[in-house]
Write an enzyme that holds these catalytic residues in place. Structure first.
Site, PDB file in Angstrom:
ATOM      1  N   TRP A 331       9.140  -0.380 -26.757  1.00 10.69           N
ATOM      2  CA  TRP A 331       9.301  -1.248 -25.742  1.00 10.69           C
ATOM      3  C   TRP A 331       7.950  -2.144 -25.472  1.00 10.69           C
ATOM      4  O   TRP A 331       8.148  -3.341 -25.057  1.00 10.69           O
ATOM      5  CB  TRP A 331       9.626  -0.422 -24.351  1.00 10.69           C
ATOM      6  CG  TRP A 331       9.786  -1.362 -23.386  1.00 10.69           C
ATOM      7  CD1 TRP A 331      11.074  -1.696 -22.699  1.00 10.69           C
ATOM      8  CD2 TRP A 331       8.921  -1.646 -22.311  1.00 10.69           C
ATOM      9  NE1 TRP A 331      10.915  -2.334 -21.288  1.00 10.69           N
ATOM     10  CE2 TRP A 331       9.558  -2.407 -21.254  1.00 10.69           C
ATOM     11  CE3 TRP A 331       7.408  -1.300 -21.965  1.00 10.69           C
ATOM     12  CZ2 TRP A 331       8.883  -2.771 -20.073  1.00 10.69           C
ATOM     13  CZ3 TRP A 331       6.911  -1.616 -21.094  1.00 10.69           C
ATOM     14  CH2 TRP A 331       7.556  -2.566 -19.971  1.00 10.69           C
ATOM     15  N   HIS A 332       6.741  -1.766 -25.641  1.00  5.85           N
ATOM     16  CA  HIS A 332       5.682  -2.430 -25.458  1.00  5.85           C
ATOM     17  C   HIS A 332       5.563  -3.503 -26.391  1.00  5.85           C
ATOM     18  O   HIS A 332       4.609  -4.488 -26.195  1.00  5.85           O
ATOM     19  CB  HIS A 332       4.371  -1.537 -25.210  1.00  5.85           C
ATOM     20  CG  HIS A 332       4.148  -0.723 -24.054  1.00  5.85           C
ATOM     21  ND1 HIS A 332       5.015   0.504 -23.877  1.00  5.85           N
ATOM     22  CD2 HIS A 332       3.664  -0.959 -22.850  1.00  5.85           C
ATOM     23  CE1 HIS A 332       4.599   0.938 -22.835  1.00  5.85           C
ATOM     24  NE2 HIS A 332       3.732   0.121 -21.976  1.00  5.85           N
ATOM     25  N   GLY A 333       5.985  -3.459 -27.658  1.00  4.79           N
ATOM     26  CA  GLY A 333       5.863  -4.515 -28.556  1.00  4.79           C
ATOM     27  C   GLY A 333       6.499  -4.009 -29.874  1.00  4.79           C
ATOM     28  O   GLY A 333       6.579  -3.119 -30.128  1.00  4.79           O
TER      29      GLY A 333
END
Length: 516
Positions: A331-333
Site C-alpha cells: 500500500w505504501h508503494g
C-alpha cells in the site's frame, strides 16, 4: 499547495476560515458547500485534471451506499435474493475502487514483474498518480462496507461529499470512518466555543509546521544524500543518514497529523488520533498500535478480521498477520522494497505474538522483574531502545530505491566501528541525540494539550508509556491565565523558529506520506 507554504497559510486558510465561519452563522448547509468548494480548490491546486476522477469515485460510492441502505430491485434474470444482491453490489464496488487504485499505482509495477518473468522488455507508461488516492479510496471502501453491515449511511450527498473532500485529511489521512465525521458535520454551529476552537487549532497547526520545517526538513537534508545512490561515502555517514531518516519520517508524519488535527479543529471538527509516540513502544506490536493508527485500524477491520483474524488457529493467524503486513507494505508503494519491509514487520509481529503466548502474555520486562533480575522500568527503557533501532534499520527498506541499494546500505552499517563514530562526531550528531531523547522520553503534543478535546478518539489502550487521559468532550473549555501564558510562549517559539527557517529557504519539501 503545502500546509506550510505561504500560499496556504497567508491566503488559502484565512480566506477559507473566514468564509466558512460567515456562512456557518447563517446556514449549516451553506457552510458545508463552502467547505466543499475550498476543499476542491485545494485538491485541484495540485492538478485540476484529477478532479473529475475524484468526483467520479465519490459519486459511484455514494450511489452504491444509497442503494445498499434503501430498497432496490434487480433484473429478474439475475435471480438473486436481496442479501446476495447486496453482496454482489459490494463486491463490484470494492473491486472497482481497487482496480482504480491498482491502475494508477501498481500498473507499471505489475508490468515490470510480467516482463521479468517473460523476458520481454516492456516499457512502463508514465502515469500521474492522483494525489491521496490511497487514502480516499480506502475511506470510501470502508463507507460502502459499513453501510452493507447495516451501519447508518450518509443520508445527504452534501454531507458525504464534505466528509470525503475535507481538505485537512484528503491528501494523507487519517483514514476516517463516516460515523466519526458525518455526525460532527451535522452538528456544526456557530457557538461561543468557536473562538477557542480556532485558538487551540492554530496552536496545534503551528506546532506541526514547526516540526515539519524546523526538524523534519533538517534531518531530510542529512538523510537524502545517503539514499540518493551516490551518497555512500563511509559507514559513519551512512549510519548518520539512516538514523536521520528515522527521525525525519517520525517528525514529518507527526507534523502532518498535528497540522491536520489543528486545521480540523479550526473548522469545528475533530479527527481520530493517527500518531501517538510510536518510538516509545517496547515491542513491534506496540509500535504498530501507535504508528499510522487509522491505517492499522482499517487493515484490522476490513482485511485481518475478514480473513479470520486469530479465530482460525495459530498457524493461520500468523499467516494472516504476514499477509496483512505485506499488503500494508505494498500500500505504501509499488516497489519490492515495500513488500520486503512489510514482510519483515509481519514476521516480527508474528514472532512477538508467538513469544507472548509462550510466556502466557507477559512482557519481557514483567518476566525479568518476576525473577528479580532487572527492574521493570530499566527493562522497558532497554526494550524501547531495541524497538527503536529495529524500526530504524527496517526504514532502510522503506526509503531505499531498490533492494540492491538497501543491501548496500546494510553492508555499510555492518562495517561500522565505534572508534570511527567518536572520531567523526559533528554538531549534527548532538542535534540527532537530542531528537532521539525527545521521541523516546518526552510527552507528545496530545499529552501536552490533554485538557483540550482536539481528537475524536482516545489513544491506544494499555500502552507501556501512556499515563495521561485525553479529553474527548464536545466542548473546548475556557483557557485559564496560566494556560494562556504557556500556550502563548509555545506559539511564539514555534512562530519565530518557523520564520527563521523560512528565511533560510525551508518549507518547500512535501510530506513523505504525500507519495502514498
Amino acid at each position: 499547495m503545502l500546509f506550510q507554504s505561504y500560499i496556504f497559510s497567508i491566503y488559502f486558510l484565512p480566506s477559507a476560515l473566514a468564509v466558512f465561519l460567515l456562512s456557518l452563522f447563517f446556514c449549516r448547509k451553506l457552510s458545508l458547500l463552502v467547505l466543499i468548494i475550498f476543499s476542491l480548490i485545494f485538491y485541484g491546486w495540485w492538478d485540476w485534471k484529477l478532479l473529475p476522477l475524484l468526483m467520479g469515485s465519490i459519486c459511484l460510492n455514494w450511489l452504491v451506499g444509497t442503494m445498499l441502505a434503501h430498497s432496490f430491485s434487480w433484473p429478474a434474470v439475475l435471480h438473486l435474493s436481496r442479501l446476495h444482491a447486496k453482496k454482489l453490489l459490494v463486491f463490484v464496488c470494492v473491486a472497482a475502487n481497487l482496480l482504480l487504485l491498482g491502475y494508477f499505482k501498481y500498473k507499471n509495477f505489475g508490468l515490470e514483474i510480467v516482463a521479468d518473468l517473460s523476458g520481454n522488455n516492456w516499457r512502463a507508461e508514465t502515469l500521474i498518480i492522483p494525489l491521496g488516492i490511497s487514502f480516499w479510496t480506502f475511506q470510501q471502501i470502508a463507507y460502502v462496507v459499513d453501510v452493507y453491515r447495516n451501519r447508518k449511511n450518509a443520508e445527504s450527498f452534501v454531507d458525504y461529499l464534505a466528509f470525503i473532500t475535507f481538505f485537512p485529511q484528503l491528501i494523507a489521512g487519517p483514514i476516517c470512518y463516516h460515523q466519526e465525521i458525518i455526525p460532527q458535520l451535522q452538528k456544526l454551529s456557530f457557538g461561543p466555543g468557536a473562538v477557542r476552537q480556532i485558538q487551540i487549532g492554530l496552536i496545534l497547526f503551528l506546532i506541526g509546521v514547526f516540526k515539519k520545517i524546523v526538524i523534519a526538513d533538517y534531518f531530510a537534508a542529512i538523510s537524502d544524500p545517503v539514499f540518493s545512490g551516490g551518497g555512500l561515502t563511509d559507514p559513519v555517514s551512512t549510519a548518520r543518514g539512516v538514523l536521520s531518516f528515522s527521525l525525519q519520517i517520525y517528525f514529518d508524519f507527526s507534523a502532518y497529523s498535528e497540522m491536520a488535527m489543528g486545521l480540523a479543529c479550526m473548522f469545528g471538527l475533530r479527527l481520530p488520533i493517527n500518531f501517538y509516540s510510536p518510538y516509545k513502544a517496547v515491542s513491534i506490536v506496540e509500535f504498530w498500535r501507535c504508528w499510522h493508527i487509522t491505517l492499522s485500524r482499517f487493515l484490522r477491520d476490513y482485511l485481518y478480521i475478514p480473513l479470520g483474524g486469530n479465530r482460525v488457529g495459530r498457524l493461520r493467524e500468523y499467516i494472516n498477520i504476514l499477509t496483512v503486513m505485506i499488503l500494508a507494505g505494498l500500500w505504501h508503494g509499488a516497489n519490492w522494497t515495500f513488500v520486503v519491509w512489510g514482510a519483515a514487520h509481519g514476521g516480527l509481529l508474528a514472532i512477538t505474538h508467538f513469544a507472548r503466548r509462550v510466556v502466557r502474555g507477559k512482557n519481557p520486562g514483567e518476566l525479568f522483574e518476576e525473577y528479580g533480575a532487572i527492574p521493570l522500568h530499566t527493562t522497558r527503557i532497554a526494550l524501547r531502545f531495541i524497538t527503536f533501532f529495529t524500526v530504524t534499520l527496517l526504514w532502510v527498506l522503506f526509503r531505499a530505491e531498490s533492494l540492491a541499494e538497501a543491501v548496500q546500505i546494510y553492508g555499510q552499517l555492518t562495517s561500522l566501528r565505534i572508534g570511527e563514530i567518536i572520531r567523526d562526531l559533528k554538531i549534527d550528531d548532538f542535534y540527532t541525540a537530542l531528537a532521539v531523547f525527545c521521541v523516546l522520553f518526552l510527552p507528545n503534543v496530545l499529552q501536552l494539550l490533554s485538557a483540550f478535546p482536539v481528537a475524536h478518539t482516545d489513544p491506544p489502550k494499555n500502552l507501556s508509556f501512556n499515563r495521561s487521559r485525553i479529553s474527548t468532550s464536545e466542548d473546548i473549555p475556557a483557557i485559564s491565565r496560566r494556560q494562556t501564558i504557556r500556550l502563548a510562549l509555545l506559539t511564539a517559539i514555534c512562530a519565530v523558529s518557523i520564520f527563521a527557517a523560512t528565511l533560510e529557504g525551508a518549507g518547500q519539501k512535501e510530506f513523505i506520506y504525500f507519495e502514498f
